[in-house]
Write a protein that holds these residues in place. Structure first.
Motif, PDB file in Angstrom:
ATOM      1  N   MET A  57      46.737  23.761  48.574  1.00  0.00           N
ATOM      2  CA  MET A  57      46.076  24.663  48.564  1.00  0.00           C
ATOM      3  C   MET A  57      47.015  25.600  49.036  1.00  0.00           C
ATOM      4  O   MET A  57      48.493  25.736  48.781  1.00  0.00           O
ATOM      5  CB  MET A  57      45.585  25.014  49.949  1.00  0.00           C
ATOM      6  CG  MET A  57      44.627  23.611  50.671  1.00  0.00           C
ATOM      7  SD  MET A  57      43.999  23.994  52.017  1.00  0.00           S
ATOM      8  CE  MET A  57      45.164  23.090  53.196  1.00  0.00           C
ATOM      9  N   VAL A  58      46.714  26.956  47.650  1.00  0.00           N
ATOM     10  CA  VAL A  58      47.535  28.060  47.553  1.00  0.00           C
ATOM     11  C   VAL A  58      46.849  29.411  47.506  1.00  0.00           C
ATOM     12  O   VAL A  58      45.869  29.584  46.946  1.00  0.00           O
ATOM     13  CB  VAL A  58      48.622  27.420  46.243  1.00  0.00           C
ATOM     14  CG1 VAL A  58      47.592  27.929  45.043  1.00  0.00           C
ATOM     15  CG2 VAL A  58      49.910  28.584  46.272  1.00  0.00           C
ATOM     16  N   ASP A  59      47.717  30.109  47.879  1.00  0.00           N
ATOM     17  CA  ASP A  59      47.025  32.004  47.946  1.00  0.00           C
ATOM     18  C   ASP A  59      48.318  32.615  47.313  1.00  0.00           C
ATOM     19  O   ASP A  59      49.571  32.289  47.389  1.00  0.00           O
ATOM     20  CB  ASP A  59      47.072  32.833  48.841  1.00  0.00           C
ATOM     21  CG  ASP A  59      46.036  33.084  49.745  1.00  0.00           C
ATOM     22  OD1 ASP A  59      44.893  32.496  48.851  1.00  0.00           O
ATOM     23  OD2 ASP A  59      46.151  32.544  50.723  1.00  0.00           O
ATOM     24  N   ALA A  60      47.722  33.697  45.480  1.00  0.00           N
ATOM     25  CA  ALA A  60      48.744  34.078  44.476  1.00  0.00           C
ATOM     26  C   ALA A  60      47.972  35.336  44.288  1.00  0.00           C
ATOM     27  O   ALA A  60      47.396  35.556  44.703  1.00  0.00           O
ATOM     28  CB  ALA A  60      49.096  32.861  43.515  1.00  0.00           C
ATOM     29  N   ARG A  61      48.930  35.789  43.853  1.00  0.00           N
ATOM     30  CA  ARG A  61      47.899  36.945  42.596  1.00  0.00           C
ATOM     31  C   ARG A  61      48.423  36.811  41.600  1.00  0.00           C
ATOM     32  O   ARG A  61      49.652  36.832  40.737  1.00  0.00           O
ATOM     33  CB  ARG A  61      48.574  38.140  43.531  1.00  0.00           C
ATOM     34  CG  ARG A  61      50.464  38.472  43.139  1.00  0.00           C
ATOM     35  CD  ARG A  61      50.710  39.705  43.808  1.00  0.00           C
ATOM     36  NE  ARG A  61      52.002  39.695  43.101  1.00  0.00           N
ATOM     37  CZ  ARG A  61      52.709  39.746  43.496  1.00  0.00           C
ATOM     38  NH1 ARG A  61      52.964  38.837  45.369  1.00  0.00           N
ATOM     39  NH2 ARG A  61      54.326  40.307  43.488  1.00  0.00           N
ATOM     40  N   LEU A  62      47.984  37.748  40.720  1.00  0.00           N
ATOM     41  CA  LEU A  62      47.848  37.913  39.336  1.00  0.00           C
ATOM     42  C   LEU A  62      48.677  39.076  38.909  1.00  0.00           C
ATOM     43  O   LEU A  62      48.558  40.018  39.280  1.00  0.00           O
ATOM     44  CB  LEU A  62      46.249  38.349  38.639  1.00  0.00           C
ATOM     45  CG  LEU A  62      45.774  36.458  38.706  1.00  0.00           C
ATOM     46  CD1 LEU A  62      44.372  37.282  38.156  1.00  0.00           C
ATOM     47  CD2 LEU A  62      46.408  35.819  38.058  1.00  0.00           C
ATOM     48  N   PRO A  63      49.349  39.717  37.796  1.00  0.00           N
ATOM     49  CA  PRO A  63      50.055  40.901  37.596  1.00  0.00           C
ATOM     50  C   PRO A  63      49.647  41.685  37.994  1.00  0.00           C
ATOM     51  O   PRO A  63      49.935  42.633  38.157  1.00  0.00           O
ATOM     52  CB  PRO A  63      50.181  40.749  35.926  1.00  0.00           C
ATOM     53  CG  PRO A  63      50.132  39.155  35.872  1.00  0.00           C
ATOM     54  CD  PRO A  63      49.263  38.304  36.477  1.00  0.00           C
ATOM     55  N   GLY A  65      47.518  42.878  39.757  1.00  0.00           N
ATOM     56  CA  GLY A  65      47.180  42.382  41.757  1.00  0.00           C
ATOM     57  C   GLY A  65      45.822  41.884  42.494  1.00  0.00           C
ATOM     58  O   GLY A  65      45.836  41.764  44.164  1.00  0.00           O
ATOM     59  N   SER A  66      45.332  41.574  41.363  1.00  0.00           N
ATOM     60  CA  SER A  66      44.685  40.478  41.776  1.00  0.00           C
ATOM     61  C   SER A  66      44.386  39.150  42.764  1.00  0.00           C
ATOM     62  O   SER A  66      45.664  38.936  42.485  1.00  0.00           O
ATOM     63  CB  SER A  66      43.345  39.357  40.514  1.00  0.00           C
ATOM     64  OG  SER A  66      42.901  41.440  39.508  1.00  0.00           O
ATOM     65  N   ARG A  67      44.111  38.953  43.447  1.00  0.00           N
ATOM     66  CA  ARG A  67      43.988  38.047  44.822  1.00  0.00           C
ATOM     67  C   ARG A  67      43.779  36.377  43.757  1.00  0.00           C
ATOM     68  O   ARG A  67      42.053  36.110  43.849  1.00  0.00           O
ATOM     69  CB  ARG A  67      43.611  38.023  45.874  1.00  0.00           C
ATOM     70  CG  ARG A  67      44.398  37.188  47.298  1.00  0.00           C
ATOM     71  CD  ARG A  67      44.365  37.478  48.628  1.00  0.00           C
ATOM     72  NE  ARG A  67      44.430  36.777  49.585  1.00  0.00           N
ATOM     73  CZ  ARG A  67      44.422  36.772  50.581  1.00  0.00           C
ATOM     74  NH1 ARG A  67      43.743  37.661  50.923  1.00  0.00           N
ATOM     75  NH2 ARG A  67      44.944  36.068  51.343  1.00  0.00           N
ATOM     76  N   VAL A  68      43.789  35.034  43.673  1.00  0.00           N
ATOM     77  CA  VAL A  68      44.543  33.709  43.727  1.00  0.00           C
ATOM     78  C   VAL A  68      44.258  33.208  44.794  1.00  0.00           C
ATOM     79  O   VAL A  68      45.364  33.065  45.754  1.00  0.00           O
ATOM     80  CB  VAL A  68      44.781  33.356  42.350  1.00  0.00           C
ATOM     81  CG1 VAL A  68      44.007  32.157  42.196  1.00  0.00           C
ATOM     82  CG2 VAL A  68      44.441  35.034  41.030  1.00  0.00           C
ATOM     83  N   ASN A  69      42.803  31.791  45.296  1.00  0.00           N
ATOM     84  CA  ASN A  69      43.284  31.309  45.890  1.00  0.00           C
ATOM     85  C   ASN A  69      42.585  29.405  45.000  1.00  0.00           C
ATOM     86  O   ASN A  69      41.702  29.727  44.608  1.00  0.00           O
ATOM     87  CB  ASN A  69      42.129  31.119  47.164  1.00  0.00           C
ATOM     88  CG  ASN A  69      42.344  30.133  47.965  1.00  0.00           C
ATOM     89  OD1 ASN A  69      41.211  28.669  47.943  1.00  0.00           O
ATOM     90  ND2 ASN A  69      42.991  30.043  48.978  1.00  0.00           N
ATOM     91  N   ALA A  70      43.805  28.420  45.434  1.00  0.00           N
ATOM     92  CA  ALA A  70      43.254  27.803  44.874  1.00  0.00           C
ATOM     93  C   ALA A  70      43.384  26.394  45.413  1.00  0.00           C
ATOM     94  O   ALA A  70      44.216  26.207  46.755  1.00  0.00           O
ATOM     95  CB  ALA A  70      44.226  27.797  43.208  1.00  0.00           C
ATOM     96  N   ILE A  71      42.973  25.332  45.701  1.00  0.00           N
ATOM     97  CA  ILE A  71      43.441  24.375  46.261  1.00  0.00           C
ATOM     98  C   ILE A  71      42.471  23.046  45.075  1.00  0.00           C
ATOM     99  O   ILE A  71      41.810  22.925  44.485  1.00  0.00           O
ATOM    100  CB  ILE A  71      41.815  24.358  47.064  1.00  0.00           C
ATOM    101  CG1 ILE A  71      42.052  23.283  47.994  1.00  0.00           C
ATOM    102  CG2 ILE A  71      40.730  24.303  47.047  1.00  0.00           C
ATOM    103  CD1 ILE A  71      40.615  22.758  49.751  1.00  0.00           C
ATOM    104  N   ILE A  72      43.263  21.977  45.221  1.00  0.00           N
ATOM    105  CA  ILE A  72      43.295  21.089  44.088  1.00  0.00           C
ATOM    106  C   ILE A  72      42.750  19.007  44.789  1.00  0.00           C
ATOM    107  O   ILE A  72      43.027  19.808  46.122  1.00  0.00           O
ATOM    108  CB  ILE A  72      44.657  20.991  43.088  1.00  0.00           C
ATOM    109  CG1 ILE A  72      45.520  20.305  44.355  1.00  0.00           C
ATOM    110  CG2 ILE A  72      44.302  22.141  42.924  1.00  0.00           C
ATOM    111  CD1 ILE A  72      46.328  20.779  43.536  1.00  0.00           C
ATOM    112  N   PRO A  73      43.033  18.888  44.392  1.00  0.00           N
ATOM    113  CA  PRO A  73      42.534  17.281  45.002  1.00  0.00           C
ATOM    114  C   PRO A  73      43.993  16.860  45.713  1.00  0.00           C
ATOM    115  O   PRO A  73      45.041  17.526  45.229  1.00  0.00           O
ATOM    116  CB  PRO A  73      41.669  16.706  43.737  1.00  0.00           C
ATOM    117  CG  PRO A  73      41.738  17.207  42.790  1.00  0.00           C
ATOM    118  CD  PRO A  73      41.722  18.410  42.686  1.00  0.00           C
TER     119      PRO A  73
END
Length: 457
Positions: free
Chosen positions: A166-172, A174-182
Motif C-alpha cells: 500500500m502506498v500514498d503518493a502524489r502526481l506532479p 498535486g493530485s493524491r494517489v492511493n495504490a494497493i496491490i496483491p
C-alpha cells in the motif's frame, strides 16, 4: 390482431433490438481490443527503434513529431489500415505510455474529472460533478497497470511491492494517489486518484456552487484573520482539503506558515510557506518520518501558524499543545460525521500518544485549543455543503460545551434527485465575536439573524 399477438410481436421486437444492441456492443469491444493490441505493438516497436536517451533531451513537440513519423513508417511497413485520426491518436497514446502515466493521461487532462478509480486493469471509473461514471479506459493487463503505479510512486521517493503493498503518493499537479496491490488486493492492483484543480476554488466559487453562503464566508474570513484555531470535520470526499485551501487563503501574506501532510496536497497562495511531508519506512523498516515528529519539528521552525493536512493519530496531542502555546490560527482536518464526533475522535487520538490522561484533562485540552469546528459533507446528489459552523465554549463538568452558529437544513429531494434545503444562522451570537472586534474585524449586525434564509436549488 389480438392482444396476445401484439404482446408476442412486441416481445420479438424487443429480442431483436436486444440482439442488435449486443452485437453493436460486441463490435465496439472488439474494435477497442484490436486498438489496444495495435497500440501495445506500436509501443514495443517504437521502444525497440528509438534511443530514449536522445529523445529525452528534445523538446516535447519534437519528441511527439519523431514518434509520429516513426509510427507512420511502421504502419506503412506492416500495411496496417489506419486513417489520419487513428495515427494521431496512436502518437498521443504511445507518447503517454513512454513519458506519462499511460491510459490515465487522457483522464488527467480532463478538467471535469474529480476522481479516478481504477478497479484492476479492466475497469476504470471517474467522478464528474459528484457522480460516478464507468469509462472505456483499460490497461493491457495487471503488469501494465503495475508499471504505471511504479512510475507514479518512484517520482516521489515511495516504493510499492509485496512487502509493502500500500502506498500514498502524489502526481506532479498535486493530485493524491492511493495504490494497493496483491496480496492485499485480491483481484489485482487498485488505484484511487483524488484530483486537484489547476486553479484552486476560491470563496466566490464555493458561494456560486452553494457550498456555503456569503455570511458564512464572511465569518470564516474573520476567524482566519483573528487567528482563531479551526478544525474542519467531514467524511471522505466531503471537500475538507478544498475548504482548508480556501480558509488558508484568508491568512495574511506576512505570516510564516508550516504545512504538514501525508502527501502534499495543499495549494497555499502565500509567499512564506514551508511544506513538510511524511515518509514511510524503507525496505529495512527504517527511516520513517511520522506526522507527530514533523509537528514537533515544526515548533522549532518559528511558525506563525501550523496547518495539519489531516489528524490521524498521536500527533493530535502535539497539535493541541501547539495551538495552546502561541501558534494561534492553526488549522487541521479530521474524519468525522458530526462536530461532536470530531471531538470524540480527537480524544481517542490523544490516548494513542501513550499518556494516561484522565478524560476531563483531555477534554479541557481540546476545549482550550479549538474554538470552531466546521462540518463539511457530500450529499446524496454529489454536491458538497458546509453543514454546520459550531463554536466550543468551554468545559462544563466533564462535557465540552458546543453551540451551533450556522447550519444547513434539508427539506427534501426534488424530482431530479437534488437535495433541497436552506442555510441559516441559528440566532446564537458567538463568544468569538469579541475576539473578532479586538482584531479589527467588523461584521454586519444582521449576520447572525436566523430569519435570513438562503435556499438551495
Amino acid at each position: 390482431m389480438s392482444l396476445r399477438d401484439q404482446i408476442a410481436g412486441n416481445r420479438l421486437q424487443l429480442v431483436g433490438e436486444r440482439d442488435e444492441a449486443a452485437a453493436a456492443a460486441l463490435a465496439v469491444r472488439t474494435k477497442s481490443e484490436a486498438y489496444q493490441r495495435l497500440k501495445r505493438e506500436m509501443h514495443l516497436t517504437v521502444l525497440d527503434r528509438v534511443e530514449l536517451e536522445r529523445l529525452v533531451r528534445m523538446p516535447e513537440e519534437q519528441i511527439r513529431s519523431e514518434i509520429g513519423l516513426l509510427i507512420a513508417r511502421i504502419l506503412d511497413e506492416r500495411k496496417e489500415p489506419a486513417n489520419d485520426l487513428e495515427r494521431r491518436q496512436l502518437t498521443i497514446d504511445v507518447y503517454d505510455e513512454m513519458f506519462g502515466f499511460g491510459p490515465l493521461e487522457v483522464l488527467l487532462r480532463d478538467p471535469t474529472v474529480s476522481d479516478i478509480l481504477v478497479n484492476t486493469a479492466k475497469q476504470t471509473y471517474v467522478e464528474r460533478r459528484g457522480r460516478l461514471e464507468l469509462t472505456d479506459i483499460t490497461f493491457y493487463d495487471d503488469a501494465h497497470l503495475m508499471k504505471v503505479i511504479e512510475k507514479i510512486v518512484s517520482r516521489v521517493g515511495r516504493r510499492i511491492d509485496e512487502s509493502s503493498p500500500m502506498v500514498d503518493a502524489r502526481l506532479p499537479d498535486g493530485s493524491r494517489v492511493n495504490a494497493i496491490i496483491p496480496p492485499s488486493a485480491v483481484d489485482g492492483p487498485l488505484v484511487s486518484i483524488r484530483r486537484f484543480a489547476v486553479n484552486p476554488l476560491q470563496v466566490p466559487d464555493l458561494v456560486s456552487l452553494q457550498t456555503l453562503t456569503p455570511p458564512m464566508a464572511e465569518v470564516l474570513d474573520g476567524l482566519a484573520r483573528a487567528k482563531v484555531n479551526i478544525l474542519i470535520s467531514g467524511g471522505t470526499g466531503s471537500g475538507k482539503t478544498t475548504l482548508l485551501n480556501v480558509l488558508s487563503g484568508f491568512i495574511p501574506n506576512d505570516e510564516r506558515i508550516v504545512t504538514i501532510e501525508d502527501a502534499a496536497e495543499l495549494q497555499l497562495r502565500q509567499q512564506h510557506v514551508l511544506r513538510l511531508e511524511t515518509r514511510p519506512p524503507n525496505i529495512e523498516g527504517r527511516g520513517e518520518i511520522t506526522q507527530r515528529s514533523l509537528v514537533r519539528n515544526a515548533l522549532r521552525m518559528r511558525p506563525d501558524r501550523i496547518i495539519l493536512g489531516e489528524v490521524r493519530g498521536a500527533e493530535a496531542l502535539d497539535m493541541l499543545n501547539a495551538m495552546n502555546t502561541g501558534h494561534e490560527g492553526s488549522l487541521a482536518t479530521i474524519h468525522a460525521n458530526t462536530p461532536r464526533d470530531a471531538l470524540t475522535r480527537l480524544e481517542n487520538m490523544i490516548s494513542l500518544a501513550g499518556l494516561a490522561l484522565p478524560p476531563r484533562t483531555m477534554r479541557q485540552q481540546i476545549a482550550s485549543a479549538i474554538t470552531v469546528v466546521v462540518q463539511a459533507a457530500r450529499l446524496t446528489d454529489g454536491r458538497r455543503k458546509i453543514m454546520s459552523i459550531s463554536e466550543l465554549t468551554g468545559l462544563e463538568g466533564d462535557v465540552v460545551n458546543m453551540q451551533e452558529i450556522f447550519t444547513f437544513r434539508r427539506t427534501g429531494i426534488d424530482s431530479t434527485g437534488a437535495v433541497r434545503g436552506y442555510f441559516c444562522a441559528t440566532g446564537v451570537r458567538p463568544k468569538f465575536s469579541e475576539r473578532l472586534q479586538a482584531f479589527g474585524v467588523t461584521l454586519p449586525e444582521n449576520i447572525y439573524d436566523p430569519a435570513r434564509r438562503f435556499e438551495t436549488n
